[in-house]
Write an enzyme that holds these catalytic residues in place. Structure first.
Site, mmCIF file in Angstrom:
data_model
loop_
_atom_site.group_PDB
_atom_site.id
_atom_site.type_symbol
_atom_site.label_atom_id
_atom_site.label_comp_id
_atom_site.label_asym_id
_atom_site.label_seq_id
_atom_site.Cartn_x
_atom_site.Cartn_y
_atom_site.Cartn_z
ATOM 1 N N GLY A 25 -4.815 5.370 -2.758
ATOM 2 C CA GLY A 25 -5.565 4.297 -2.318
ATOM 3 C C GLY A 25 -5.169 3.451 -1.106
ATOM 4 O O GLY A 25 -4.031 3.505 -0.845
ATOM 5 N N CYS A 64 4.012 2.474 -2.663
ATOM 6 C CA CYS A 64 2.924 1.908 -1.375
ATOM 7 C C CYS A 64 2.972 2.095 -0.431
ATOM 8 O O CYS A 64 4.113 2.154 0.322
ATOM 9 C CB CYS A 64 3.303 0.225 -1.882
ATOM 10 S SG CYS A 64 1.949 -0.642 -0.778
ATOM 11 N N LEU A 65 2.055 2.468 0.597
ATOM 12 C CA LEU A 65 1.994 2.970 1.884
ATOM 13 C C LEU A 65 2.831 1.577 2.874
ATOM 14 O O LEU A 65 3.214 2.048 3.838
ATOM 15 C CB LEU A 65 0.710 3.447 2.409
ATOM 16 C CG LEU A 65 0.234 4.491 1.695
ATOM 17 C CD1 LEU A 65 -1.164 5.062 2.325
ATOM 18 C CD2 LEU A 65 1.043 6.021 2.281
ATOM 19 N N GLN A 97 -4.154 -3.961 4.101
ATOM 20 C CA GLN A 97 -2.839 -3.120 4.386
ATOM 21 C C GLN A 97 -2.891 -2.895 5.992
ATOM 22 O O GLN A 97 -2.213 -2.168 6.557
ATOM 23 C CB GLN A 97 -2.666 -1.920 3.546
ATOM 24 C CG GLN A 97 -2.208 -2.196 2.237
ATOM 25 C CD GLN A 97 -2.033 -0.718 1.410
ATOM 26 O OE1 GLN A 97 -3.045 -0.425 1.041
ATOM 27 N NE2 GLN A 97 -0.773 -0.381 1.410
ATOM 28 N N HIS A 132 -3.213 -5.972 -3.622
ATOM 29 C CA HIS A 132 -3.041 -6.209 -2.141
ATOM 30 C C HIS A 132 -4.048 -7.164 -1.561
ATOM 31 O O HIS A 132 -3.961 -7.981 -0.576
ATOM 32 C CB HIS A 132 -3.497 -4.993 -1.564
ATOM 33 C CG HIS A 132 -2.205 -4.035 -1.520
ATOM 34 N ND1 HIS A 132 -1.352 -4.405 -0.801
ATOM 35 C CD2 HIS A 132 -2.122 -2.650 -1.808
ATOM 36 C CE1 HIS A 132 -0.140 -3.256 -0.750
ATOM 37 N NE2 HIS A 132 -0.734 -2.321 -1.757
ATOM 38 N N HIS A 147 -3.344 -2.388 -8.714
ATOM 39 C CA HIS A 147 -2.291 -2.264 -7.307
ATOM 40 C C HIS A 147 -3.063 -2.763 -6.190
ATOM 41 O O HIS A 147 -2.722 -3.622 -5.290
ATOM 42 C CB HIS A 147 -1.793 -0.942 -7.199
ATOM 43 C CG HIS A 147 -0.914 -0.798 -6.117
ATOM 44 N ND1 HIS A 147 0.508 -0.301 -6.155
ATOM 45 C CD2 HIS A 147 -1.201 -0.834 -4.561
ATOM 46 C CE1 HIS A 147 0.844 -0.311 -5.001
ATOM 47 N NE2 HIS A 147 0.111 -0.507 -4.214
ATOM 48 N N GLU A 148 -4.496 -2.246 -5.943
ATOM 49 C CA GLU A 148 -5.508 -2.616 -4.781
ATOM 50 C C GLU A 148 -5.784 -3.834 -4.682
ATOM 51 O O GLU A 148 -5.945 -4.607 -3.655
ATOM 52 C CB GLU A 148 -6.333 -1.282 -4.526
ATOM 53 C CG GLU A 148 -6.009 -0.010 -4.477
ATOM 54 C CD GLU A 148 -4.787 0.353 -3.550
ATOM 55 O OE1 GLU A 148 -4.707 -0.605 -2.463
ATOM 56 O OE2 GLU A 148 -4.055 1.056 -3.632
HETATM 57 NI NI NI Z 1 -0.154 -0.623 -2.079
#
Ligand code: NI
Length: 160
Positions: free
Chosen positions: A45, A91-92, A50, A137, A133-134
């Protein structure tokens, strides 16, 4: 414009994203770039926040074959189960960190899909974790925020 994934502690990761009113061509072109980045980095995702776009959408793909790209626009949680799940999340935007995070096991979410249609679904387990999670963000929150202060400090020192 090329998109790049912002990493912690970039302050732009903390900006709360705004609701999308129209699906204009710019958003559509950014969606394609988000998918490319997500697949390139092997993520499941990626939220617009991000890459420094402060609009409420994210892309995801939970399929094993990585052939089921999905989009969630203006996602909103309307119900959370009291039952929790602990999942080891990455997480990226925080490369190298994996954390056990406790979240609701099931949630009901409403969002607009790629065709501009409203969707409502009860999701559970990994899909529930991913949505939470998203959406975090989009609200400027990161998994590292879930840690107690002292532990967070230690991990930040280890990572940077
Ligand atoms: Ni993340």
């Amino acid at each position: 414009m090329e998109l790049k994934i912002l990493t912690f502690p970039n302050p732009r990761l903390r900006i709360k994203a705004k609701e999308i009113k129209f699906l204009d061509p710019e958003i559509k072109s950014n969606l394609t770039k988000l998918f490319d980045l997500m697949y390139e980095k092997d993520g499941i995702g990626l939220a617009a926040t991000q890459v420094g776009i402060h609009q409420r959408f994210f892309v995801y793909d939970l399929s094993e074959e990585k052939n089921s790209p999905k989009i969630a626009i203006n996602p909103r949680i309307i119900w959370k189960s009291p039952e929790k799940i602990i999942y080891n999340e990455g997480c990226l935007s925080i490369p190298g960190l994996r954390l056990n995070v406790e979240r609701s096991k099931k949630i009901k979410v409403v969002w607009i899909d790629e065709n501009g249609l409203e969707q409502q679904k009860e999701v559970e387990d990994l899909e529930s974790v991913l949505f939470q999670h998203e959406i975090d963000h989009l609200d400027g929150k990161l998994i590292i925020d879930k840690l107690p202060k002292e532990e967070r400090k230690k991990i930040i020192e280890l990572l940077y």
